[in-house]
Motif scaffolding. Structure first.
Motif, PDB file in Angstrom:
ATOM      1  N   LEU A   1      35.443  46.256  31.463  1.00  0.00           N
ATOM      2  CA  LEU A   1      35.918  47.516  32.015  1.00  0.00           C
ATOM      3  C   LEU A   1      36.004  47.449  33.533  1.00  0.00           C
ATOM      4  O   LEU A   1      35.446  46.567  34.169  1.00  0.00           O
ATOM      5  CB  LEU A   1      34.985  48.649  31.589  1.00  0.00           C
ATOM      6  N   GLY A   2      36.685  48.421  34.109  1.00  0.00           N
ATOM      7  CA  GLY A   2      36.760  48.511  35.559  1.00  0.00           C
ATOM      8  C   GLY A   2      38.184  48.467  36.057  1.00  0.00           C
ATOM      9  O   GLY A   2      39.112  48.131  35.333  1.00  0.00           O
ATOM     10  N   ASP A   3      38.344  48.836  37.310  1.00  0.00           N
ATOM     11  CA  ASP A   3      39.661  48.812  37.946  1.00  0.00           C
ATOM     12  C   ASP A   3      39.477  48.277  39.366  1.00  0.00           C
ATOM     13  O   ASP A   3      39.040  49.007  40.259  1.00  0.00           O
ATOM     14  CB  ASP A   3      40.271  50.211  37.970  1.00  0.00           C
ATOM     15  N   PRO A   4      39.745  46.986  39.585  1.00  0.00           N
ATOM     16  CA  PRO A   4      40.314  46.049  38.610  1.00  0.00           C
ATOM     17  C   PRO A   4      39.269  45.626  37.581  1.00  0.00           C
ATOM     18  O   PRO A   4      38.069  45.709  37.846  1.00  0.00           O
ATOM     19  CB  PRO A   4      40.732  44.863  39.491  1.00  0.00           C
ATOM     20  N   PRO A   5      39.728  45.156  36.412  1.00  0.00           N
ATOM     21  CA  PRO A   5      38.771  44.760  35.369  1.00  0.00           C
ATOM     22  C   PRO A   5      37.965  43.535  35.782  1.00  0.00           C
ATOM     23  O   PRO A   5      38.458  42.651  36.481  1.00  0.00           O
ATOM     24  CB  PRO A   5      39.669  44.455  34.173  1.00  0.00           C
TER      25      PRO A   5
END
Length: 222
Positions: A76-80
């Motif tokens: 997960l995350g942004d960016p992953p």
């Protein structure tokens, strides 16, 4: 990617695996585990199918991304976050998520009754047949085995021995009994024996009779 223990060559065996509700996927698995988890590898074609199914399953917070020949497992995350970057091995196969993806070997035989019986036997305790005596319980699918559990073999006079044998038999499951220093060594010996006896069997071929419960194996000399 986790590697073989020092001095142990890679040995891969036919299998079929799932990841939560995704799969099954044809695979090969190593003859030893990482922290109790199976370690599969896949062809590039199957890896592409896994990537597509992960993208469509919101319950699995992972994605696969192809970057040239390599495959990245993304969290997960942004960016992953890149959890793992995997390149094909010498045979062009990808060993994905060893030690952190909960792969399971696929079986069409219901192991629930056996699992309950084993949990009960281990919770109650039983005298082992010997300190180095192990049982490898599995579902026999002809060209491949799906290992369900590796546990210390109960003494033949213990109630647990008959209880576990009976539930394996009634459930249509199989088991090998062998002598080994560790559970991993017992599983490897079981996979070697099964693979050597079924090397000629094609996938989806029905084999009868199946391996019987409590089939005795000699100690593996390797």
């Amino acid at each position: 990617m986790h590697t073989q223990p020092p001095g142990r060559p890679a040995e891969w065996f036919p299998s079929s695996v799932t990841l939560k509700d995704c799969g099954p996927y044809p695979a090969e698995v190593l003859g030893h585990r990482h922290d109790g988890m199976i370690q599969p590898r896949f062809t590039s074609e199957v890896t592409g199918r896994i990537a597509a199914e992960l993208r469509s399953d919101a319950s699995i917070a992972l994605n696969l991304r192809f970057t040239g020949e390599a495959i990245e497992i993304l969290g997960l995350g942004d960016p992953p976050k890149v959890l793992e970057r995997c390149r094909p091995d010498a045979e062009g196969r990808y060993a994905l998520g060893h030690g952190f993806l909960p792969w399971r070997e696929h079986t069409t035989t219901d192991p629930a009754e056996f699992a309950r019986a084993l949990d009960g036997a281990q919770a109650g305790g039983y005298p082992p047949a010997a300190p180095d005596a192990w049982t490898v319980a599995f579902a026999d699918h002809g060209h491949r085995m799906a290992v369900l559990a590796v546990y210390r073999t109960p003494h033949e006079d213990a109630a647990a021995y008959d209880a576990l044998y009976n539930v394996l038999y009634a459930s249509g499951l199989s088991s090998y009994e062998t002598t080994a220093a560790r559970a991993d060594d017992a599983e490897l010996a079981a996979r070697r024996r099964f693979s050597s006896q079924r090397a000629h069997v094609e996938p989806d071929t029905v084999v009868w009779p199946k391996v019987a419960p409590a089939t005795r194996l000699p100690a593996d000399p390797r």
